[in-house]
Structures are given as structure tokens and as C-alpha cells.
Design a protein around this motif. Structure first.
Motif, PDB file in Angstrom:
ATOM      1  N   ILE A  20     -12.379   3.671   3.317  1.00 14.25           N
ATOM      2  CA  ILE A  20     -11.416   4.496   4.040  1.00 14.25           C
ATOM      3  C   ILE A  20     -10.962   5.584   3.093  1.00 14.25           C
ATOM      4  O   ILE A  20     -10.225   6.572   3.404  1.00 14.25           O
ATOM      5  CB  ILE A  20     -10.147   3.564   4.636  1.00 14.25           C
ATOM      6  N   CYS A  46       0.020  -1.857   6.665  1.00 16.15           N
ATOM      7  CA  CYS A  46      -1.000  -1.248   5.558  1.00 16.15           C
ATOM      8  C   CYS A  46      -0.909   0.368   5.615  1.00 16.15           C
ATOM      9  O   CYS A  46      -0.857   0.947   6.502  1.00 16.15           O
ATOM     10  CB  CYS A  46      -2.529  -1.513   6.241  1.00 16.15           C
ATOM     11  N   ILE A  47      -1.005   0.813   4.219  1.00 16.83           N
ATOM     12  CA  ILE A  47      -0.632   2.310   4.099  1.00 16.83           C
ATOM     13  C   ILE A  47      -2.283   2.900   3.812  1.00 16.83           C
ATOM     14  O   ILE A  47      -2.321   4.004   3.336  1.00 16.83           O
ATOM     15  CB  ILE A  47       0.139   2.697   2.906  1.00 16.83           C
ATOM     16  N   ARG A  48      -3.271   1.899   4.014  1.00 14.78           N
ATOM     17  CA  ARG A  48      -4.822   2.710   3.877  1.00 14.78           C
ATOM     18  C   ARG A  48      -5.057   3.108   2.369  1.00 14.78           C
ATOM     19  O   ARG A  48      -5.498   4.433   2.305  1.00 14.78           O
ATOM     20  CB  ARG A  48      -4.981   3.627   5.149  1.00 14.78           C
ATOM     21  N   CYS A  49      -4.570   2.320   1.460  1.00 15.62           N
ATOM     22  CA  CYS A  49      -5.063   2.836   0.093  1.00 15.62           C
ATOM     23  C   CYS A  49      -6.502   2.359  -0.099  1.00 15.62           C
ATOM     24  O   CYS A  49      -7.050   3.017  -1.221  1.00 15.62           O
ATOM     25  CB  CYS A  49      -3.928   2.228  -0.809  1.00 15.62           C
ATOM     26  N   SER A  72      -7.300  -0.429  -1.849  1.00 14.03           N
ATOM     27  CA  SER A  72      -7.433  -1.260  -2.844  1.00 14.03           C
ATOM     28  C   SER A  72      -7.874  -2.668  -2.715  1.00 14.03           C
ATOM     29  O   SER A  72      -8.484  -3.169  -3.530  1.00 14.03           O
ATOM     30  CB  SER A  72      -5.863  -1.414  -3.344  1.00 14.03           C
ATOM     31  N   CYS A  73      -7.774  -3.313  -1.504  1.00 13.78           N
ATOM     32  CA  CYS A  73      -8.150  -4.437  -1.245  1.00 13.78           C
ATOM     33  C   CYS A  73      -9.658  -4.658  -1.054  1.00 13.78           C
ATOM     34  O   CYS A  73     -10.399  -5.420  -1.461  1.00 13.78           O
ATOM     35  CB  CYS A  73      -7.535  -4.886   0.005  1.00 13.78           C
ATOM     36  N   ILE A  80      -8.747  -5.838   4.940  1.00 15.07           N
ATOM     37  CA  ILE A  80      -7.894  -5.359   6.138  1.00 15.07           C
ATOM     38  C   ILE A  80      -8.556  -5.091   7.252  1.00 15.07           C
ATOM     39  O   ILE A  80      -8.009  -5.387   8.425  1.00 15.07           O
ATOM     40  CB  ILE A  80      -7.136  -4.301   5.536  1.00 15.07           C
ATOM     41  N   CYS A 117      -2.399  -5.554  -3.086  1.00 18.32           N
ATOM     42  CA  CYS A 117      -2.118  -4.793  -1.810  1.00 18.32           C
ATOM     43  C   CYS A 117      -0.452  -4.257  -2.068  1.00 18.32           C
ATOM     44  O   CYS A 117       0.366  -4.992  -2.445  1.00 18.32           O
ATOM     45  CB  CYS A 117      -1.797  -5.935  -0.465  1.00 18.32           C
ATOM     46  N   PRO A 118      -0.383  -3.119  -2.208  1.00 18.85           N
ATOM     47  CA  PRO A 118       1.050  -2.212  -2.765  1.00 18.85           C
ATOM     48  C   PRO A 118       2.211  -2.794  -1.475  1.00 18.85           C
ATOM     49  O   PRO A 118       3.199  -2.548  -2.082  1.00 18.85           O
ATOM     50  CB  PRO A 118       0.690  -0.801  -2.560  1.00 18.85           C
ATOM     51  N   VAL A 119       1.781  -3.076  -0.357  1.00 16.99           N
ATOM     52  CA  VAL A 119       2.949  -3.606   0.633  1.00 16.99           C
ATOM     53  C   VAL A 119       2.853  -4.989   0.830  1.00 16.99           C
ATOM     54  O   VAL A 119       3.640  -5.511   1.671  1.00 16.99           O
ATOM     55  CB  VAL A 119       2.728  -2.640   2.043  1.00 16.99           C
ATOM     56  N   ILE A 139       0.932  -7.385   1.819  1.00 11.65           N
ATOM     57  CA  ILE A 139       0.416  -8.079   3.048  1.00 11.65           C
ATOM     58  C   ILE A 139      -0.453  -9.184   2.302  1.00 11.65           C
ATOM     59  O   ILE A 139      -1.151  -9.288   1.415  1.00 11.65           O
ATOM     60  CB  ILE A 139      -0.641  -7.136   3.877  1.00 11.65           C
ATOM     61  N   ILE A 187      -3.031 -10.825   2.991  1.00 12.28           N
ATOM     62  CA  ILE A 187      -4.303 -10.493   3.541  1.00 12.28           C
ATOM     63  C   ILE A 187      -5.215 -12.025   3.706  1.00 12.28           C
ATOM     64  O   ILE A 187      -5.554 -12.280   4.789  1.00 12.28           O
ATOM     65  CB  ILE A 187      -5.065  -9.528   2.823  1.00 12.28           C
TER      66      ILE A 187
END
Ligand code: SF4
Length: 458
Positions: free
Chosen positions: A151, A306-309, A311-312, A335, A365-367, A369, A371
Motif C-alpha cells: 500500500i 488503520c491509517i494504511r502505513c 508497517s505491519c 491488515i 501498528c501505530p494505532v 490494532i 492484528i
């Protein structure tokens, strides 16, 4: 529901045929993961930021209806036309009708995974509209007729030599040129011409501020800005979960997003769009696409934070070794494996199993989650709903029976050891999917129980 063509394991098998590519893909993503770690460690308040972001998103998800109406009212007040789309078909039809009304046949598009989810390019091309993705990675993928595999880094699975070939074939660069700077300069010259000739530009949305009716688009190339500022008609497509309540919350997310994605302190361009300039028309499409259904699934609703970074994905050992395209979904990786079964449980039943459940995704995950816990939960739902592959269900049943009593455990253990020691070809053959990509373990002569019974009195 769409028919399943190839599952994650079969697609991953194709990717791992090229071992050199796998090593390089794995290393490139791990290098980015390490950059993320360094960037996060340089901020003492990193964990507090993650917690704040998570709490803000909790609030948004609990009050989404109200925030969306507030956002819509403010966007309208700012002079932007708001549209609502329940699914891809509605979204694509809205974009097409806007272009048709203005007699526009060419559009530039940037940074919108949502339009990839909606297959907007194919829809518009079928209707005679020429669409060009202006993000360089997405543009390369478009030239090669492939969807993005990541992404944030859409063509991370391609070597520079392959990109040189694509440019040679489609843009007429010299054969054999693979220097990234030369190719980037060439693409920039080519895309500049696209920017100045397109009358319409579509962008995605990273964050939408309910209290002010503005939205923010983050890019490193400035491509979204160039398209949007030069266009006569500007369209923004956003998933309904992109809302944040107030402008003051933006700093938290912007500090987290770029550091988590690439280890940068901030994306080069974080552009705010609030109202049309004189003579320009702006449209904003709010898209559901299964998001309200996910909101109604208590075990999975947090995936909407999810802010679509990406990173996961960068940290996931399965993603790094199997490549993003093996997930057969617009959003790949951990994600994506949570979001996809919500859209089509049968088609994506394999994805929650494409994980080691190591928890590394949840850690980065910065928020915040959870996961890996959601992936584990999806596995249970998928088996209960009857969407798991028969081989997997039989395997799980056999294992449940084996572990159900000491007698069955010891009998199966004995039989297994005998087979491995006396007729190893019965399991070491190409019909055993486990063996195809792994070495079978050497078998001990006796179980621990047998050894213990013999030795306990010594
Ligand atoms: S789930 Fe978390 S880590 Fe993965 S892309 Fe979304 S915000 Fe980033």
C-alpha cells in the motif's frame, strides 16, 4: 461471491520460485522496518502517541455517524460537492458521471488504494476514459498491468532492471537502462506532460477533519498536489473511516504515519484541501464498501482504525517471503487479511491463515490494532462458517482427535515414528504439501514418555 482462482499458498509458491527475489524482497522490507524502529525510538513519547491515536480512533468509530454528518455539513459549506457511495459500483458511476457531465476523457489519479479496491481504472477505461496513475510506483504497476503489491511501496517486488525493461517497452527509454535516477527523471518529464493536459484529477484521502470539512493527502512526490492544483475538476475518494474529529488531532497521526511507513519524520507533502479555487469544481465521495459491516463485527471493528502505513506488512515474515500479490486483495499483508474476509469470506478464507501469528504486526501498528488476535479470530469464524479448505478442516479434526486422549496421542505418535523411520517416502513425496517446501524432521526412536518410563527409576 467471486470464485477463488488461486489461494495464497499457490500464489506464494510462484513468488518463491525466484529465491534471489525472495531474499531481496525480504531484506528490503526488513531494512524499512529497521528504519521505522530507529525513528520510533528517537521519540520518547512514541507509546503515548500510539495510545492517543488509538483512543481518538475509538472515539471516531463509536460516533462515526455524527462525525460523518458534521464533516458533510462543513465540506458542503466550504463549497465542495459531497456524494455518498455504498459500494464500488456506485463510486465508479459517480466518478464517471462527473467526468461525463464535463465532457472530460482524460484523468490523472494519485494515492488512492480505495479506487484500486473499486477497480476504477478498468471501469473508466471500458467507458473510454484514459486514466493515468501519477504516483511513480503505481504508474510502473499500471504500465505492467499489475495491481500494487504494497500500500505504500506499490512496486517493491520489482527489481530496477525489470522497471528499466517496462520503461523501454512502454515509454521508449533506451534498452538496458536501469539507473533509478535516470528512469525517475524520464518518468517525471513524461508525467509533467500528463499533469498539464488533464482537466480532472482524483486523489485519495489520508485524514478528513470533521470540525473543519478539510481533508489531508500525504505524498512524497507532490504528485497529488500537482494534479489537483492544475485540474479544472478535482475529485477526492475517501473511505468513511478516514475521519478525525479536529484539526489538533492531525499532528498525532502525521507524526505516526511517516515514521511507521518508511522511518521518515514526516511525509514530504501533507497537503490540506478545503475549498475549490476560483473556476475549479471539487467533489468528495464518501465510500462505505463494507466498512459499516465491519463496524458491526465487534471482533474486527478495530481494523477500521488503520491509517494504511504499511508497517505491519514490512515486519510480517509471511508477507516478506511471499510477496504482496500472493494475497490476491488490494490491501495485502496482515491488515489486508483482516479486511478482505469482510468483503468476501469465501474468496478470502485463506488469508487469515497466511500468518505465523507471531504478533510483530500488532507491535508495530501505530494505532495499536490487535492484528494477530483478529487474524486468529477470523480463522475460527471461517472454520465455523464452513469456508475453510477441506484439507485444513480434516487436518484440524485429525489433530483434535489425536490430542483428545493419551492413548490416541501415543498410538499416532508411535505410528508416525515408525513411518518416518521405515518408509520415509510415504511422507517425503511431492503429494505432501508440507514436504514440498520443507525438510521433514528426523524422527526419534521413542517418545519422551517411553524414555521417561524406562529411565525414571535409574
Ligand atoms: S494495521 Fe496498523 S500497521 Fe498495518 S497498515 Fe494499518 S495502521 Fe499500519
Amino acid at each position: 461471491m467471486e470464485k477463488v482462482e488461486k489461494d495464497h499458498a499457490a500464489l506464494a509458491e510462484e513468488f518463491i520460485k525466484d529465491e534471489e527475489r525472495v531474499d531481496w524482497h525480504d531484506g528490503a522490507l526488513w531494512w524499512i522496518r529497521q528504519k521505522r524502529d530507529m525513528a520510533a525510538k528517537n521519540i520518547p513519547e512514541w507509546e503515548a502517541l500510539r495510545e492517543a491515536a488509538s483512543q481518538i480512533k475509538n472515539n471516531v468509530l463509536s460516533n462515526l455517524h455524527d462525525y460523518l454528518l458534521e464533516f458533510e455539513a462543513n465540506v458542503t459549506k466550504n463549497g465542495i460537492k459531497v456524494h455518498w457511495a455504498a459500494d464500488a459500483e456506485e463510486h465508479n458511476a459517480i466518478v464517471y458521471s462527473i467526468l461525463k457531465e464535463k465532457g472530460i476523457e482524460q484523468m490523472v489519479k494519485s494515492k488512492s488504494m480505495l479506487t484500486e479496491e473499486c477497480h476504477l481504472n478498468e471501469y473508466l477505461i471500458e467507458r473510454g476514459i484514459d486514466v493515468i496513475n501519477s504516483d511513480l510506483g503505481e504508474y510502473i504497476q499500471q504500465l505492467d498491468n499489475e495491481p500494487p503489491s504494497h500500500i505504500v511501496l506499490p512496486c517493491i517486488h520489482k527489481r530496477k532492471e525489470e522497471i528499466g525493461e517496462i520503461f523501454h517497452e512502454h515509454l521508449g527509454t533506451e534498452k538496458g537502462v536501469s539507473d533509478p535516477t535516470t528512469l525517475t527523471r524520464f518518468a517525471r518529464r513524461h508525467l509533467r506532460n500528463v499533469f498539464v493536459t488533464r482537466r480532472a484529477a482524483l486523489t485519495g484521502v489520508n485524514f478528513a477533519v470533521a470540525a473543519t470539512g478539510e481533508y489531508v493527502v500525504c505524498t512524497n512526490e507532490g504528485n497529488a498536489d500537482m494534479g489537483a492544483h492544475l485540474s479544472e475538476v478535482q475529485i477526492a475518494s475517501m473511505g468513511i473511516e478516514k475521519i478525525i474529529p479536529q484539526k489538533k488531532h492531525l499532528g498525532i497521526f502525521l507524526r505516526l504515519l511517516a515514521r511507521s511507513a518508511t522511518g521518515q519524520p514526516i511525509t514530504i507533502y501533507s497537503s490540506h484541501f478545503k475549498k475549490p479555487r476560483e473556476g475549479q469544481e471539487m467533489h468528495l465521495i464518501l465510500v462505505d464498501m463494507g466498512r459499516s459491516r465491519q463496524l458491526g463485527r465487534p471482533d474486527f471493528r478495530d481494523s477500521l482504525k488503520c491509517i494504511r502505513c504499511g508497517s505491519c506488512m514490512n515486519t510480517c515474515p509471511v508477507y516478506r517471503k511471499s510477496g504482496g500479490l500472493s494475497y490476491h486483495n488490494t490491501v495485502a499483508g496482515p491488515i489486508g487479511a483482516i479486511l478482505a474476509p469482510n468483503l468476501d469470506m469465501r474468496k478470502h478464507a485463506d488469508l487469515p491463515f497466511a500468518s505465523t501469528l507471531c504478533g510483530s504486526c500488532s507491535n508495530v501498528c501505530p494505532v495499536k490494532i490487535n492484528i494477530h488476535e483478529q487474524l486468529y479470530k477470523w480463522r475460527q469464524v471461517i472454520v465455523q462458517e464452513g469456508y475453510a479448505a477441506n484439507t485444513k478442516v480434516l487436518g484440524i479434526k485429525a489433530m483434535a482427535w489425536t490430542l483428545s486422549s493419551p492413548t490416541s496421542y501415543s498410538t499416532i505418535g508411535k505410528a508416525g515414528r515408525w513411518v518416518l523411520n521405515n518408509i520415509p517416502f510415504a511422507v517425503n513425496n511431492k503429494f505432501n504439501p508440507w514436504y514440498r517446501q520443507r525438510d521433514m524432521p528426523d524422527s526419534p526412536k521413542e517418545s519422551f514418555g517411553e524414555w521417561y518410563a524406562k529411565n525414571e527409576k535409574k
